[in-house]
Scaffold this motif. Structure first.
Motif: not given
Length: 313
Positions: A214-217, A220-229
């Protein structure tokens, strides 16, 4: 679909293992003048698109550029899971280090009887070469030694992605204290920094159903994007209790590096350093939506080109 996607879909696991080994052995025999071309070929096969090393704009293309043109002995020392401890100790203090139970040049030197019931073994010179032992009574000691011996003979950089700074690591084995947090496992908190400025963070949870991220700014608000692999997106994860401390330490450890991912654990109210990674996910992660790859690429300022062991790749 990428060539890798097709191969995974149609080839049995044994054939995939054979192919990876063939690529590794071929890369080990390459002249350094071929590394750049082979990195581009590898990236195209795995991602289904070209990697721009001439005028990189996206964050992931810039990470691939850094593999060739900013792989320094310092980065190799800090990617080394034993040598990095002295740097962390000097930069932020001893308290952030996971207790060390031993370091050896050969698996034959390990006295397993002297180790506690639970521990973690790691090869110092690569990524993912770890053996987590939750109950020593269930450990196949002979098999464990064989795995460690195999890892010590391998070169992380030649697996395909040409992460050249690993060539400066010293192949050894370390044993660290086994840690477990309130999640029942050991959650990773990973902070992506550009010259010490935290850009975003992501969590990694490993379970029987695979890896979740899970991706966060930074707040620690949830980011408007996901950074995944190669992972699934997780639900919301509460902020670590000592988020501000993690941010401050990540900034200090990441300062001076164009791109560095700083990893932490939080156990019983304490923050522990995990590792520093300069080429996150071997440059293969992706953003969803993809436009954020360019947004963070604009923020990532590349340093001047440096030769690798005297050769400009």
């Amino acid at each position: 679909m990428s060539v890798k996607g097709v191969a995974v879909a149609v080839m049995p696991g044994s054939a995939q293992t054979w192919l990876k080994e063939a690529v590794y052995r071929r890369n080990c025999g390459l002249d350094p003048s071929r590394y750049r071309a082979e990195l581009k070929r590898w990236h195209c096969l795995l991602k289904g698109r070209a990697c721009d090393l001439d005028h990189p704009r996206s964050m992931t293309d810039k990470i691939n550029w850094l593999k060739l043109y900013d792989s320094t002995p310092l980065k190799g020392r800090l990617a080394d899971k034993y040598l990095v401890r002295e740097w962390v100790r000097a930069t932020v203090g001893e308290d952030y280090l996971v207790p060390l139970l031993g370091v050896w040049d050969s698996p034959e030197q390990i006295d397993f009887d002297a180790l506690p019931d639970s521990f973690v073994l790691k090869a110092t010179h690569g990524s993912g070469w770890n053996i987590v032992v939750r109950d020593k009574r269930e450990l196949d000691v002979a098999g464990c030694r064989r795995r460690l011996e195999g890892w010590l003979k391998r070169r992380q950089a030649m697996k395909g992605g040409f992460e050249m700074h690993y060539e400066f690591c010293e192949p050894r084995i370390v044993c660290e204290q086994y840690l477990q947090d309130a999640s029942g496992g050991l959650r990773d908190y990973k902070f992506m920094t550009f010259d010490g400025v935290v850009q975003f963070a992501f969590t990694v949870d490993r379970g029987p159903d695979g890896v979740c991220r899970g991706t966060y700014l930074p707040d620690w608000t949830r980011a408007p994007f996901e950074y995944i692999c190669e992972s699934r997106c997780s639900g919301d994860v509460p902020a670590p209790e000592r988020l501000d401390e993690m941010l401050a330490v990540a900034e200090r450890l990441g300062k001076g590096f164009a791109c560095a991912r700083i990893d932490f654990y939080e156990v019983d109210g304490r923050v522990y350093f995990g590792e520093i990674t300069f080429t996150d996910a071997d440059g293969l992660a992706h953003f969803r939506p993809a436009c954020y790859n360019l947004e963070f690429g604009d923020r990532l300022v590349l340093p001047s080109k440096k030769p690798f062991k005297g050769v400009m790749l």
